[in-house]
Design an enzyme around this catalytic site. Structure first.
Site, PDB file in Angstrom:
ATOM      1  N   LYS A 125     -44.130  67.576  17.894  1.00 47.48           N
ATOM      2  CA  LYS A 125     -44.332  67.377  16.452  1.00 47.48           C
ATOM      3  C   LYS A 125     -44.928  68.632  15.808  1.00 47.48           C
ATOM      4  O   LYS A 125     -44.470  69.062  14.762  1.00 47.48           O
ATOM      5  CB  LYS A 125     -45.291  66.193  16.181  1.00 47.48           C
ATOM      6  CG  LYS A 125     -44.779  64.856  16.685  1.00 47.48           C
ATOM      7  CD  LYS A 125     -45.645  63.701  16.188  1.00 47.48           C
ATOM      8  CE  LYS A 125     -47.077  63.715  16.716  1.00 47.48           C
ATOM      9  NZ  LYS A 125     -47.179  63.518  18.175  1.00 47.48           N
TER      10      LYS A 125
ATOM     11  N   ARG B 282     -50.835  56.243  12.552  1.00 48.16           N
ATOM     12  CA  ARG B 282     -50.789  55.961  13.985  1.00 48.16           C
ATOM     13  C   ARG B 282     -50.956  54.472  14.282  1.00 48.16           C
ATOM     14  O   ARG B 282     -50.887  54.080  15.437  1.00 48.16           O
ATOM     15  CB  ARG B 282     -51.925  56.709  14.662  1.00 48.16           C
ATOM     16  CG  ARG B 282     -51.470  57.887  15.539  1.00 48.16           C
ATOM     17  CD  ARG B 282     -52.738  58.519  16.051  1.00 48.16           C
ATOM     18  NE  ARG B 282     -52.600  59.365  17.188  1.00 48.16           N
ATOM     19  CZ  ARG B 282     -52.492  60.688  17.145  1.00 48.16           C
ATOM     20  NH1 ARG B 282     -52.385  61.309  15.997  1.00 48.16           N
ATOM     21  NH2 ARG B 282     -52.479  61.388  18.264  1.00 48.16           N
TER      22      ARG B 282
ATOM     23  N   ARG C 233     -48.692  72.755  28.867  1.00 51.97           N
ATOM     24  CA  ARG C 233     -49.439  73.235  27.698  1.00 51.97           C
ATOM     25  C   ARG C 233     -50.895  73.517  28.097  1.00 51.97           C
ATOM     26  O   ARG C 233     -51.480  74.508  27.692  1.00 51.97           O
ATOM     27  CB  ARG C 233     -49.381  72.181  26.591  1.00 51.97           C
ATOM     28  CG  ARG C 233     -50.148  72.558  25.355  1.00 51.97           C
ATOM     29  CD  ARG C 233     -49.710  71.753  24.145  1.00 51.97           C
ATOM     30  NE  ARG C 233     -50.367  70.463  24.082  1.00 51.97           N
ATOM     31  CZ  ARG C 233     -50.055  69.501  23.209  1.00 51.97           C
ATOM     32  NH1 ARG C 233     -49.064  69.666  22.383  1.00 51.97           N
ATOM     33  NH2 ARG C 233     -50.705  68.373  23.195  1.00 51.97           N
TER      34      ARG C 233
ATOM     35  N   ARG D  66     -57.220  72.170  25.101  1.00 52.58           N
ATOM     36  CA  ARG D  66     -57.744  71.039  24.341  1.00 52.58           C
ATOM     37  C   ARG D  66     -58.491  70.108  25.278  1.00 52.58           C
ATOM     38  O   ARG D  66     -58.038  69.805  26.367  1.00 52.58           O
ATOM     39  CB  ARG D  66     -56.578  70.275  23.694  1.00 52.58           C
ATOM     40  CG  ARG D  66     -56.134  70.877  22.403  1.00 52.58           C
ATOM     41  CD  ARG D  66     -54.896  70.209  21.885  1.00 52.58           C
ATOM     42  NE  ARG D  66     -55.037  68.758  21.755  1.00 52.58           N
ATOM     43  CZ  ARG D  66     -54.177  68.012  21.076  1.00 52.58           C
ATOM     44  NH1 ARG D  66     -53.151  68.560  20.496  1.00 52.58           N
ATOM     45  NH2 ARG D  66     -54.345  66.712  20.997  1.00 52.58           N
TER      46      ARG D  66
ATOM     47  N   ARG E 254     -53.906  58.472  25.892  1.00 54.47           N
ATOM     48  CA  ARG E 254     -53.226  58.750  24.623  1.00 54.47           C
ATOM     49  C   ARG E 254     -51.816  58.171  24.607  1.00 54.47           C
ATOM     50  O   ARG E 254     -51.343  57.675  23.592  1.00 54.47           O
ATOM     51  CB  ARG E 254     -53.185  60.264  24.363  1.00 54.47           C
ATOM     52  CG  ARG E 254     -54.545  60.802  23.877  1.00 54.47           C
ATOM     53  CD  ARG E 254     -54.656  62.303  24.054  1.00 54.47           C
ATOM     54  NE  ARG E 254     -53.742  63.051  23.222  1.00 54.47           N
ATOM     55  CZ  ARG E 254     -53.261  64.247  23.538  1.00 54.47           C
ATOM     56  NH1 ARG E 254     -53.613  64.841  24.663  1.00 54.47           N
ATOM     57  NH2 ARG E 254     -52.440  64.863  22.724  1.00 54.47           N
TER      58      ARG E 254
HETATM   59  P1  AMP Z   1     -53.238  64.731  17.887  1.00 53.43           P
HETATM   60  O1  AMP Z   1     -53.549  66.175  17.755  1.00 53.43           O
HETATM   61  O2  AMP Z   1     -52.386  64.197  16.756  1.00 53.43           O
HETATM   62  O3  AMP Z   1     -52.693  64.379  19.234  1.00 53.43           O
HETATM   63  O4  AMP Z   1     -54.637  63.956  17.730  1.00 53.43           O
HETATM   64  C1  AMP Z   1     -55.708  64.191  18.617  1.00 53.43           C
HETATM   65  C2  AMP Z   1     -56.699  63.040  18.567  1.00 53.43           C
HETATM   66  O5  AMP Z   1     -57.239  62.892  17.244  1.00 53.43           O
HETATM   67  C3  AMP Z   1     -56.123  61.666  18.887  1.00 53.43           C
HETATM   68  O6  AMP Z   1     -56.048  61.430  20.285  1.00 53.43           O
HETATM   69  C4  AMP Z   1     -57.127  60.745  18.181  1.00 53.43           C
HETATM   70  O7  AMP Z   1     -58.337  60.655  18.919  1.00 53.43           O
HETATM   71  C5  AMP Z   1     -57.428  61.518  16.921  1.00 53.43           C
HETATM   72  N1  AMP Z   1     -56.481  61.180  15.827  1.00 53.43           N
HETATM   73  C6  AMP Z   1     -55.567  62.019  15.258  1.00 53.43           C
HETATM   74  N2  AMP Z   1     -54.873  61.397  14.299  1.00 53.43           N
HETATM   75  C7  AMP Z   1     -55.355  60.130  14.245  1.00 53.43           C
HETATM   76  C8  AMP Z   1     -55.033  58.979  13.467  1.00 53.43           C
HETATM   77  N3  AMP Z   1     -54.043  59.019  12.541  1.00 53.43           N
HETATM   78  N4  AMP Z   1     -55.730  57.842  13.702  1.00 53.43           N
HETATM   79  C9  AMP Z   1     -56.714  57.783  14.614  1.00 53.43           C
HETATM   80  N5  AMP Z   1     -57.058  58.818  15.400  1.00 53.43           N
HETATM   81  C10 AMP Z   1     -56.395  59.986  15.218  1.00 53.43           C
END
Ligand code: AMP
Length: 193
Positions: A13, A88, A127, A135, A146
């Site tokens: 993404k 999400r 990654r 990360r 996740r």
């Molecule tokens: P991402 O970079 O999109 O994979 O997000 C990393 C982490 O941020 C996720 O594993 C969640 O802990 C938190 N997070 C990101 N976006 C959301 C969302 N829309 N709702 C809840 N938690 C989020």
């Protein structure tokens, strides 16, 4: 243009969003990036969500919806935006629909990156190996969490947007260029620029 990129962690993404930003001159709104920035800055929100991110769990709908509601009001969103990592949950999707309606904005499309979970795992491990700044949630345990959170809470959004008629699925297992070409093809009708 306003769109959502939907897909599990590691589906690409972020990579596709970065390209769409250039092509359509719109901004990428990555809730994950915003939360990581808050953690890095040590802000009040950052301190609150640090552990949640590390465990691969979701922060509360309320918090993330208020972050997005403020963000889309900013000037740089006037030309459009790509939501990356939001919504999400079904509650977030409903809240988004409500807030866009209030602001008289429409969503052009929801692009779903379809991927094979086994290959995803390999991608994320790669990654983690290649990235200098690893990360804190790119480890096997948090990743498994996740992915399961995605399957339980986020995957239902696929039928939610299918029912609304806005879902466009593309094959996310192809090369970056190929996925990009598929996305361009589905977005062509909305490209009025
Ligand atoms: P991402 O970079 O999109 O994979 O997000 C990393 C982490 O941020 C996720 O594993 C969640 O802990 C938190 N997070 C990101 N976006 C959301 C969302 N829309 N709702 C809840 N938690 C989020």
């Amino acid at each position: 243009m306003r769109l959502i990129l939907l897909g599990p962690p590691g589906a690409g993404k972020g990579t596709q969003a970065a390209r769409l930003v250039e092509k359509y001159k719109i901004v990428q709104l990555s809730t994950g990036d915003m939360l990581r920035a808050a953690v890095a800055a040590g802000s009040e929100i950052g301190q609150k969500v640090k552990g949640v991110l590390e465990r691969g769990e979701l922060v509360s709908d309320e918090l993330i919806v208020s972050i997005i509601a403020d963000r889309v009001d900013q000037d740089d969103c006037k030309n459009g935006f790509i939501l990356d990592g939001f919504p999400r949950t079904l509650a977030q999707a409903d809240a988004l629909a409500e807030l866009l309606e209030k602001k008289n904005l429409n969503l052009d499309s929801v692009v779903q990156l379809e991927v094979d979970e086994k290959i995803l795992l390999a991608r994320i491990e790669q990654r983690a190996r290649e990235s200098e700044e690893v990360r804190s949630d790119d480890n096997a345990e948090a990743l498994k969490k996740r992915l399961s959170v995605y399957n339980e809470q986020t995957a239902p959004l696929i039928s939610y947007y299918k029912d609304k008629g806005s879902l466009k699925a593309v094959d996310g297992m192809k090369s970056v260029e190929d996925v990009a070409a598929q996305i361009d093809a589905v977005l062509e009708p909305y490209n009025h620029a």
